[in-house]
Design an enzyme around this catalytic site. Structure first.
Site, PDB file in Angstrom:
ATOM      1  N   GLY A  17      49.528  33.752  -0.662  1.00 51.85           N
ATOM      2  CA  GLY A  17      48.594  33.576   0.452  1.00 51.85           C
ATOM      3  C   GLY A  17      47.245  34.201   0.173  1.00 51.85           C
ATOM      4  O   GLY A  17      47.005  34.770  -0.902  1.00 51.85           O
ATOM      5  N   ASP A  45      62.596  33.040   0.917  1.00 53.29           N
ATOM      6  CA  ASP A  45      62.438  32.053   1.984  1.00 53.29           C
ATOM      7  C   ASP A  45      62.548  32.780   3.322  1.00 53.29           C
ATOM      8  O   ASP A  45      63.625  33.276   3.678  1.00 53.29           O
ATOM      9  CB  ASP A  45      63.515  30.972   1.855  1.00 53.29           C
ATOM     10  N   LEU A  46      61.446  32.831   4.058  1.00 53.77           N
ATOM     11  CA  LEU A  46      61.451  33.576   5.319  1.00 53.77           C
ATOM     12  C   LEU A  46      62.313  32.916   6.389  1.00 53.77           C
ATOM     13  O   LEU A  46      62.572  33.531   7.427  1.00 53.77           O
ATOM     14  CB  LEU A  46      60.022  33.736   5.837  1.00 53.77           C
ATOM     15  N   ALA A  69      53.221  34.454   6.067  1.00 50.13           N
ATOM     16  CA  ALA A  69      53.193  34.034   7.464  1.00 50.13           C
ATOM     17  C   ALA A  69      53.103  32.520   7.544  1.00 50.13           C
ATOM     18  O   ALA A  69      52.712  31.849   6.584  1.00 50.13           O
ATOM     19  CB  ALA A  69      52.008  34.652   8.201  1.00 50.13           C
ATOM     20  N   TYR A  70      53.459  31.984   8.693  1.00 48.18           N
ATOM     21  CA  TYR A  70      53.215  30.588   9.022  1.00 48.18           C
ATOM     22  C   TYR A  70      51.834  30.554   9.658  1.00 48.18           C
ATOM     23  O   TYR A  70      51.646  31.067  10.768  1.00 48.18           O
ATOM     24  CB  TYR A  70      54.286  30.089   9.995  1.00 48.18           C
ATOM     25  N   THR A  71      50.846  29.984   8.979  1.00 53.76           N
ATOM     26  CA  THR A  71      49.452  30.076   9.437  1.00 53.76           C
ATOM     27  C   THR A  71      48.853  28.743   9.870  1.00 53.76           C
ATOM     28  O   THR A  71      47.674  28.691  10.213  1.00 53.76           O
ATOM     29  CB  THR A  71      48.572  30.677   8.323  1.00 53.76           C
ATOM     30  N   THR A 110      47.436  39.213  14.173  1.00 51.49           N
ATOM     31  CA  THR A 110      46.277  38.366  14.437  1.00 51.49           C
ATOM     32  C   THR A 110      45.640  38.625  15.795  1.00 51.49           C
ATOM     33  O   THR A 110      46.306  39.109  16.719  1.00 51.49           O
ATOM     34  CB  THR A 110      46.706  36.884  14.365  1.00 51.49           C
ATOM     35  N   TYR A 134      51.536  29.775  17.485  1.00 49.70           N
ATOM     36  CA  TYR A 134      51.243  30.711  16.394  1.00 49.70           C
ATOM     37  C   TYR A 134      51.113  32.129  16.945  1.00 49.70           C
ATOM     38  O   TYR A 134      51.730  33.069  16.429  1.00 49.70           O
ATOM     39  CB  TYR A 134      49.954  30.296  15.688  1.00 49.70           C
ATOM     40  N   LYS A 138      53.516  35.462  16.244  1.00 48.73           N
ATOM     41  CA  LYS A 138      52.987  36.706  15.678  1.00 48.73           C
ATOM     42  C   LYS A 138      53.238  37.883  16.616  1.00 48.73           C
ATOM     43  O   LYS A 138      53.533  38.997  16.165  1.00 48.73           O
ATOM     44  CB  LYS A 138      51.492  36.551  15.378  1.00 48.73           C
TER      45      LYS A 138
END
Length: 301
Positions: A17, A45-46, A69-71, A110, A134, A138
């Site tokens: 990332g 793998d999260l 993270a998944y962004t 975030t 999102y 978070k």
């Protein structure tokens, strides 16, 4: 600082990332004697807790940095369960494993945990109210870490960009070569942050040692100073280009003029006062940070 205070086994989750790749470059120089393991998506793998658990238990690190993270903010509206698992569930598992092996965890969050209803910089004690999937994920990750009892630093930041990956800076420069006019949102206010600067600040925190981070574990905002809109950020990007560069005409628009699946907070400025007071660490203005980022690119050419 004696050797017992210095982190010696470092595990970086998410080395591909924006912040993660910057950390992967900087950590070997900052901790030359440490064992460093950097994981990529094909290694950890999260969405599969067993891969996290196995990686941590095999290495038994004393510092874990989670830069994964998944962004994809808009796509998260269509994939809420996946976003929740990566951003909400996985950090809790990391925290539990960190506690199990007596490691310190550093995790990034975030400004999207807030709803943007304020008009003064957010502090850590402000009430959260995410507006999109999102942000919900978070925030769930923050809560899971806090409830784990692990020694952890949660670092909230915003509008991350850099010279690699997918971000606003690179998108603007690509579009400049494709279009004569760009319509940019001017009513969302926040703070751009360079990934390399965020990585460097993280390393300065880690360099303060195990005891210091244990004593001061908690939630902190990590952000440049000042504020701007996406339109203002775009203006600054194009103003910094060489004189002979192509510059599109910029048109300021409102959020309603450019609807997206995920609702964004209208205001997401983060105050980093607590970080400065606790660790003596402060980032420069976002303009100075942008200039330093572009100067690195020039130096590489």
């Amino acid at each position: 600082m004696n050797e017992e205070e210095t982190f010696s086994r470092l595990l970086l989750i998410g080395g591909e990332g924006q912040i993660g790749s910057a950390l992967a470059r900087q950590l070997p120089k900052a901790f030359p004697q440490a064992v460093l393991k950097v994981t990529m998506q094909d290694q950890v793998d999260l969405t599969k807790p067993e891969t996290l658990v196995r990686t941590i238990r095999e290495m038994t690190p004393d510092l874990i940095i989670n830069a994964a993270a998944y962004t994809a903010v808009d796509r998260a509206e269509q994939e809420p369960e996946l976003a929740q698992h990566i951003n909400g569930v996985a950090p809790g598992i990391l925290a539990e494993e960190a506690k199990r092996c007596n490691a310190t965890l550093i995790h990034y969050s975030t400004d999207y945990v807030f709803d943007g209803s304020k008009r003064t910089p957010y502090v850590e004690s402000d009430i959260t109210h995410p507006l999109n999937e999102y942000g919900l994920g978070k925030r769930a990750g923050e809560i899971a870490i806090q409830q784990s009892g692990a020694c952890a630093l949660i670092l909230r930041t915003s509008w991350v960009y850099g010279l690699t990956g997918h971000n606003f800076l690179l998108t603007m420069r690509r579009l400049a070569n494709e279009r004569e006019e760009l319509r940019i949102v001017d009513d969302q206010i926040g703070v751009p942050n360079d990934s390399e600067a965020l990585a460097a600040a993280t390393i300065k925190l880690a360099a303060q040692g195990k005891t210091r981070l244990y004593e001061c574990a908690g939630l902190y905002h990590l952000s440049a100073t000042g504020e701007t809109s996406w339109f203002g950020f775009a203006q600054a990007i194009f103003a910094a280009l060489p004189a002979d560069s192509k510059r599109p005409r910029l048109i300021p628009i409102t959020t309603t003029d450019y609807p997206l699946p995920a609702t964004r907070p209208a205001y997401g400025v983060l105050s980093s006062g607590r970080l400065r007071q606790t660790f003596g660490l402060a980032l420069p203005s976002w303009q100075t940070m942008l200039q330093a980022c572009l100067a690195r690119e020039t130096a590489r050419e």
